[in-house]
Design a protein around this motif. Sequence first.
Motif, PDB file in Angstrom:
ATOM      1  N   GLY A 109       1.671 -20.020 -12.535  1.00  0.00           N
ATOM      2  CA  GLY A 109       2.025 -21.107 -13.451  1.00  0.00           C
ATOM      3  C   GLY A 109       1.823 -20.740 -14.917  1.00  0.00           C
ATOM      4  O   GLY A 109       1.645 -21.617 -15.764  1.00  0.00           O
ATOM      5  N   ILE A 110       1.886 -19.436 -15.218  1.00  0.00           N
ATOM      6  CA  ILE A 110       1.685 -19.017 -16.616  1.00  0.00           C
ATOM      7  C   ILE A 110       2.986 -19.204 -17.396  1.00  0.00           C
ATOM      8  O   ILE A 110       4.077 -18.932 -16.883  1.00  0.00           O
ATOM      9  N   ASP A 111       2.833 -19.653 -18.633  1.00  0.00           N
ATOM     10  CA  ASP A 111       3.989 -19.775 -19.520  1.00  0.00           C
ATOM     11  C   ASP A 111       4.379 -18.365 -19.975  1.00  0.00           C
ATOM     12  O   ASP A 111       3.518 -17.600 -20.431  1.00  0.00           O
ATOM     13  N   ALA A 112       5.668 -18.029 -19.860  1.00  0.00           N
ATOM     14  CA  ALA A 112       6.122 -16.673 -20.208  1.00  0.00           C
ATOM     15  C   ALA A 112       5.759 -16.304 -21.649  1.00  0.00           C
ATOM     16  O   ALA A 112       5.533 -15.135 -21.962  1.00  0.00           O
ATOM     17  N   ALA A 113       5.695 -17.303 -22.510  1.00  0.00           N
ATOM     18  CA  ALA A 113       5.416 -17.034 -23.932  1.00  0.00           C
ATOM     19  C   ALA A 113       3.930 -16.776 -24.190  1.00  0.00           C
ATOM     20  O   ALA A 113       3.550 -16.313 -25.267  1.00  0.00           O
ATOM     21  N   ASP A 114       3.085 -17.063 -23.193  1.00  0.00           N
ATOM     22  CA  ASP A 114       1.635 -16.910 -23.370  1.00  0.00           C
ATOM     23  C   ASP A 114       1.231 -15.459 -23.069  1.00  0.00           C
ATOM     24  O   ASP A 114       0.718 -15.130 -22.009  1.00  0.00           O
ATOM     25  N   ARG A 115       1.472 -14.617 -24.040  1.00  0.00           N
ATOM     26  CA  ARG A 115       1.294 -13.170 -23.834  1.00  0.00           C
ATOM     27  C   ARG A 115      -0.138 -12.815 -23.426  1.00  0.00           C
ATOM     28  O   ARG A 115      -0.358 -11.980 -22.555  1.00  0.00           O
ATOM     29  N   GLU A 116      -1.094 -13.469 -24.041  1.00  0.00           N
ATOM     30  CA  GLU A 116      -2.499 -13.135 -23.778  1.00  0.00           C
ATOM     31  C   GLU A 116      -2.838 -13.337 -22.294  1.00  0.00           C
ATOM     32  O   GLU A 116      -3.450 -12.474 -21.650  1.00  0.00           O
ATOM     33  N   THR A 117      -2.403 -14.475 -21.758  1.00  0.00           N
ATOM     34  CA  THR A 117      -2.703 -14.775 -20.348  1.00  0.00           C
ATOM     35  C   THR A 117      -1.912 -13.856 -19.416  1.00  0.00           C
ATOM     36  O   THR A 117      -2.424 -13.402 -18.386  1.00  0.00           O
ATOM     37  N   ILE A 118      -0.682 -13.548 -19.805  1.00  0.00           N
ATOM     38  CA  ILE A 118       0.141 -12.623 -19.007  1.00  0.00           C
ATOM     39  C   ILE A 118      -0.556 -11.256 -18.951  1.00  0.00           C
ATOM     40  O   ILE A 118      -0.707 -10.663 -17.883  1.00  0.00           O
ATOM     41  N   VAL A 119      -1.005 -10.784 -20.096  1.00  0.00           N
ATOM     42  CA  VAL A 119      -1.641  -9.457 -20.152  1.00  0.00           C
ATOM     43  C   VAL A 119      -2.932  -9.458 -19.333  1.00  0.00           C
ATOM     44  O   VAL A 119      -3.206  -8.516 -18.579  1.00  0.00           O
ATOM     45  N   ALA A 120      -3.711 -10.524 -19.409  1.00  0.00           N
ATOM     46  CA  ALA A 120      -4.955 -10.609 -18.633  1.00  0.00           C
ATOM     47  C   ALA A 120      -4.638 -10.591 -17.134  1.00  0.00           C
ATOM     48  O   ALA A 120      -5.355  -9.971 -16.337  1.00  0.00           O
ATOM     49  N   ALA A 121      -3.556 -11.240 -16.745  1.00  0.00           N
ATOM     50  CA  ALA A 121      -3.204 -11.322 -15.316  1.00  0.00           C
ATOM     51  C   ALA A 121      -2.799  -9.955 -14.752  1.00  0.00           C
ATOM     52  O   ALA A 121      -2.909  -9.710 -13.544  1.00  0.00           O
ATOM     53  N   LEU A 122      -2.363  -9.061 -15.632  1.00  0.00           N
ATOM     54  CA  LEU A 122      -1.913  -7.733 -15.160  1.00  0.00           C
ATOM     55  C   LEU A 122      -3.016  -6.972 -14.432  1.00  0.00           C
ATOM     56  O   LEU A 122      -2.747  -6.170 -13.540  1.00  0.00           O
ATOM     57  N   ASP A 123      -4.268  -7.247 -14.827  1.00  0.00           N
ATOM     58  CA  ASP A 123      -5.387  -6.541 -14.188  1.00  0.00           C
ATOM     59  C   ASP A 123      -5.557  -6.914 -12.723  1.00  0.00           C
ATOM     60  O   ASP A 123      -6.192  -6.201 -11.962  1.00  0.00           O
ATOM     61  N   ASN A 124      -5.002  -8.048 -12.340  1.00  0.00           N
ATOM     62  CA  ASN A 124      -5.256  -8.553 -10.979  1.00  0.00           C
ATOM     63  C   ASN A 124      -4.058  -8.408 -10.048  1.00  0.00           C
ATOM     64  O   ASN A 124      -4.049  -8.984  -8.961  1.00  0.00           O
ATOM     65  N   ILE A 125      -3.049  -7.705 -10.495  1.00  0.00           N
ATOM     66  CA  ILE A 125      -1.866  -7.570  -9.639  1.00  0.00           C
ATOM     67  C   ILE A 125      -1.622  -6.109  -9.310  1.00  0.00           C
ATOM     68  O   ILE A 125      -1.547  -5.270 -10.205  1.00  0.00           O
ATOM     69  N   GLU A 126      -1.513  -5.857  -8.024  1.00  0.00           N
ATOM     70  CA  GLU A 126      -1.161  -4.508  -7.584  1.00  0.00           C
ATOM     71  C   GLU A 126       0.255  -4.569  -7.015  1.00  0.00           C
ATOM     72  O   GLU A 126       0.547  -5.374  -6.134  1.00  0.00           O
ATOM     73  N   ILE A 127       1.089  -3.725  -7.578  1.00  0.00           N
ATOM     74  CA  ILE A 127       2.484  -3.706  -7.150  1.00  0.00           C
ATOM     75  C   ILE A 127       2.647  -2.670  -6.041  1.00  0.00           C
ATOM     76  O   ILE A 127       2.117  -1.561  -6.145  1.00  0.00           O
ATOM     77  N   GLY A 128       3.396  -2.992  -5.036  1.00  0.00           N
ATOM     78  CA  GLY A 128       3.695  -2.027  -3.974  1.00  0.00           C
ATOM     79  C   GLY A 128       5.203  -1.878  -3.823  1.00  0.00           C
ATOM     80  O   GLY A 128       5.958  -2.829  -4.052  1.00  0.00           O
ATOM     81  N   ILE A 129       5.623  -0.669  -3.486  1.00  0.00           N
ATOM     82  CA  ILE A 129       7.051  -0.458  -3.230  1.00  0.00           C
ATOM     83  C   ILE A 129       7.173   0.325  -1.933  1.00  0.00           C
ATOM     84  O   ILE A 129       6.473   1.316  -1.741  1.00  0.00           O
ATOM     85  N   ARG A 130       7.981  -0.165  -1.037  1.00  0.00           N
ATOM     86  CA  ARG A 130       8.167   0.528   0.241  1.00  0.00           C
ATOM     87  C   ARG A 130       9.633   0.499   0.596  1.00  0.00           C
ATOM     88  O   ARG A 130      10.332  -0.474   0.303  1.00  0.00           O
ATOM     89  N   TYR A 131      10.050   1.553   1.255  1.00  0.00           N
ATOM     90  CA  TYR A 131      11.439   1.603   1.703  1.00  0.00           C
ATOM     91  C   TYR A 131      11.458   1.370   3.201  1.00  0.00           C
ATOM     92  O   TYR A 131      10.911   2.159   3.961  1.00  0.00           O
ATOM     93  N   ILE A 132      12.044   0.260   3.595  1.00  0.00           N
ATOM     94  CA  ILE A 132      12.087  -0.086   5.005  1.00  0.00           C
ATOM     95  C   ILE A 132      13.557  -0.130   5.407  1.00  0.00           C
ATOM     96  O   ILE A 132      14.341  -0.885   4.822  1.00  0.00           O
ATOM     97  N   ASP A 133      13.925   0.723   6.354  1.00  0.00           N
ATOM     98  CA  ASP A 133      15.330   0.878   6.746  1.00  0.00           C
ATOM     99  C   ASP A 133      16.213   1.095   5.518  1.00  0.00           C
ATOM    100  O   ASP A 133      17.306   0.532   5.401  1.00  0.00           O
ATOM    101  N   GLY A 134      15.716   1.900   4.586  1.00  0.00           N
ATOM    102  CA  GLY A 134      16.525   2.269   3.418  1.00  0.00           C
ATOM    103  C   GLY A 134      16.584   1.198   2.340  1.00  0.00           C
ATOM    104  O   GLY A 134      17.219   1.393   1.316  1.00  0.00           O
ATOM    105  N   VAL A 135      15.922   0.077   2.539  1.00  0.00           N
ATOM    106  CA  VAL A 135      15.979  -0.998   1.548  1.00  0.00           C
ATOM    107  C   VAL A 135      14.649  -1.051   0.789  1.00  0.00           C
ATOM    108  O   VAL A 135      13.581  -1.001   1.394  1.00  0.00           O
TER     109      VAL A 135
END
Length: 268
Positions: free
Chosen positions: A91-117
């Motif tokens: 529920g973060i406002d896109a314009a709220d850069r400070e909160t967006i940047v703080a949230a980056l510490d808590n998100i781990e991105i994963g990428i996997r290829y499953i059946d080529g997708v």
Amino acid sequence: MYKLLTNGQACASLLADTQLIYPIVRFIAGSHNERNLIMTDKHTFINIAIDGPSGVGKSTIAKLLASELGYVYIDTGAMFRTLAVYFTDLGIDAADRETIVAALDNIEIGIRYIDGVQHMFANGQDVTDRLRTEAVSSMASVTSQYGEVRGKLLEMQRELAAKENVIMDGRDIGTVVLPDAQVKVFLTASAKVRAKRRYDQLQAAGKLEGATFEDILRDQEERDYRDTHREIAPLKPADDARVIDTSDMTKEEVRNAVLEVLHECKAC
Ligand code: DC
């Protein structure tokens, strides 16, 4: 001169890399198991960068060529969208850069290829089906302007390209992410043509949700403006990119034009 590696050799070297937070399980999932990987003399993989504005058809062409050439297709927009899903859920406002940047510490991105997708994960949860909503598009468009957001994804994008022959699409692949890519293409088309393509796609998928052609054109113009005017990594062709105006071209013609650039590549 090319050096052919057997899939087993390449697989072993990829799986030996325990530092990866985004496990490359395509080999285990087995979508391209039989293909050999091509490396150049310098032991670098071939990187094809395809940049351009939204709605120009980058992903269609990149996917098509990746499948024909046996390359891995990497959709970098999906990475920005994955972060956007996370910010939206919080529920973060896109314009709220400070909160967006703080949230980056808590998100781990994963990428996997499953059946080529390409599947995208946010803290272990598959969010692939949630990437294409208007709310996520808008969140991704605004938050991708922030240097901290771009920095979080940059290393991951480069690491993927260092381990495979890839076709990577985005806005800044040829200019910032992979400045040494052997092939760089910048696809462009008039705003009206791109909006019409998007309108037709949404209509065919029954996902217009009351939006008119003018709504789609206006949204796209806003995103174009943000993409081209941001301070960091703005959308623009690399000096050594081939610019292809696809306004009056069919998918086949665009495919052939990109292949022509690849065939001219002396380093490939
Ligand atoms: O290509 P796309 O529409 O899925 O991208 C989603 C958003 O991410 C878009 O607003 C632009 C941004 N983006 C970016 O800034 N740099 C990239 N390399 C890829 C996407």
